[in-house]
Design a protein around this motif. Structure first.
Motif, short mmCIF file in Angstrom:
data_model
loop_
_atom_site.label_atom_id
_atom_site.label_comp_id
_atom_site.label_asym_id
_atom_site.label_seq_id
_atom_site.Cartn_x
_atom_site.Cartn_y
_atom_site.Cartn_z
N GLU A 160 -5.47 -0.96 -0.67
CA GLU A 160 -4.74 0.01 0.15
C GLU A 160 -3.32 -0.49 0.34
O GLU A 160 -3.09 -1.68 0.54
CB GLU A 160 -5.42 0.19 1.50
N THR A 161 -2.37 0.44 0.27
CA THR A 161 -0.96 0.10 0.43
C THR A 161 -0.39 0.92 1.58
O THR A 161 -0.68 2.10 1.73
CB THR A 161 -0.18 0.38 -0.87
N TYR A 162 0.44 0.24 2.38
CA TYR A 162 1.11 0.83 3.53
C TYR A 162 2.60 0.55 3.45
O TYR A 162 3.01 -0.44 2.85
CB TYR A 162 0.57 0.20 4.82
N ARG A 163 3.39 1.41 4.07
CA ARG A 163 4.83 1.16 4.18
C ARG A 163 5.19 1.07 5.65
O ARG A 163 4.61 1.76 6.50
CB ARG A 163 5.64 2.23 3.46
N ARG A 164 6.15 0.20 5.94
CA ARG A 164 6.57 0.02 7.33
C ARG A 164 7.38 1.25 7.77
O ARG A 164 8.20 1.75 7.02
CB ARG A 164 7.43 -1.23 7.47
N ILE A 165 7.07 1.72 8.97
CA ILE A 165 7.85 2.85 9.51
C ILE A 165 8.50 2.44 10.82
O ILE A 165 8.17 1.44 11.41
CB ILE A 165 7.01 4.12 9.71
N VAL A 201 -0.01 4.84 2.33
CA VAL A 201 0.65 5.57 1.24
C VAL A 201 -0.20 5.68 -0.02
O VAL A 201 -0.01 6.60 -0.81
CB VAL A 201 2.03 4.99 0.88
N SER A 202 -1.14 4.74 -0.24
CA SER A 202 -1.98 4.86 -1.43
C SER A 202 -3.25 4.02 -1.28
O SER A 202 -3.30 3.10 -0.46
CB SER A 202 -1.22 4.43 -2.70
N ALA A 203 -4.24 4.38 -2.10
CA ALA A 203 -5.52 3.66 -2.09
C ALA A 203 -6.16 3.78 -3.46
O ALA A 203 -5.94 4.75 -4.19
CB ALA A 203 -6.45 4.24 -1.03
N SER A 204 -6.97 2.77 -3.80
CA SER A 204 -7.74 2.84 -5.04
C SER A 204 -9.10 2.20 -4.82
O SER A 204 -9.27 1.37 -3.93
CB SER A 204 -7.01 2.15 -6.19
N GLU A 205 -10.05 2.63 -5.63
CA GLU A 205 -11.40 2.05 -5.62
C GLU A 205 -11.71 1.64 -7.05
O GLU A 205 -11.67 2.48 -7.96
CB GLU A 205 -12.42 3.08 -5.13
N ALA A 209 -7.20 5.38 -8.71
CA ALA A 209 -6.46 5.89 -7.55
C ALA A 209 -7.28 6.95 -6.83
O ALA A 209 -7.90 7.81 -7.46
CB ALA A 209 -5.12 6.48 -8.00
N GLU A 210 -7.27 6.88 -5.51
CA GLU A 210 -7.91 7.89 -4.68
C GLU A 210 -6.87 8.92 -4.27
O GLU A 210 -5.70 8.58 -4.08
CB GLU A 210 -8.53 7.26 -3.43
N THR A 211 -7.28 10.16 -4.14
CA THR A 211 -6.38 11.20 -3.69
C THR A 211 -6.38 11.21 -2.17
O THR A 211 -7.43 11.40 -1.55
CB THR A 211 -6.81 12.58 -4.23
#
Length: 148
Positions: free
Chosen positions: A143-148, A40-44, A48-50
């Motif tokens: 990096e962020t993830y969400r449970r599906i 769902v999101s990432a940064s360096e 924030a990265e697109t």
């Protein structure tokens, strides 16, 4: 190498040992990683990265027995239109010791390992942080993830 780095979350590896703490301070076991997570999101380095629509379809699935499966899509841009091709699938090994997630990648006779820190693990969210060095500069990825 970018897909390898991105997979680290995507690419998280677990053993059935204790993990870090979740947001409310409750200890979560390594089995909390088992399941499928969507990026769902990432940064360096705090920026924030697109993520494009193809990135946002990527998942990592942690399986019991130390196997993680990454499903990712490649972006093809034509006339300012993005098309996602795939998915492609890769399998890796994983283990978790405390809050340290280790991923193992084998290609032929070469095995490579990457280690990340699990900073958030709860019922809905997985966040990992890892560091890489590029020409003497330390890069910090989250990096962020969400449970599906």
């Amino acid at each position: 190498m970018k897909k390898l780095s991105l997979f680290i979350l995507f690419i998280c590896t677990i053993a059935a040992v204790s993990c870090g703490n979740d947001d409310d301070g409750t200890e979560v076991s390594g089995t909390g990683l088992i399941g499928t997570w969507q990026w769902v999101s990432a940064s360096e380095n705090g920026v924030a990265e697109t993520l494009d629509e193809c990135d946002l379809q990527e998942t990592i699935e942690f399986r019991e027995g130390g196997i993680v499966v990454s499903r990712f899509f490649n972006s093809v841009s034509t006339n300012n239109q993005i098309t996602c091709t795939g998915p492609e699938t890769e399998e890796f090994g994983w283990s978790l010791a405390g809050d340290q997630l280790t991923l193992s990648f084998t290609a032929g006779a070469i095995t490579e390992t990457e280690t990340a820190t699990v900073t958030t693990l709860n019922e809905t969210t997985l966040t990992i942080e890892y560091r890489d060095e590029d020409n003497g500069e330390v890069l910090v990825y989250i990096e962020t993830y969400r449970r599906i």
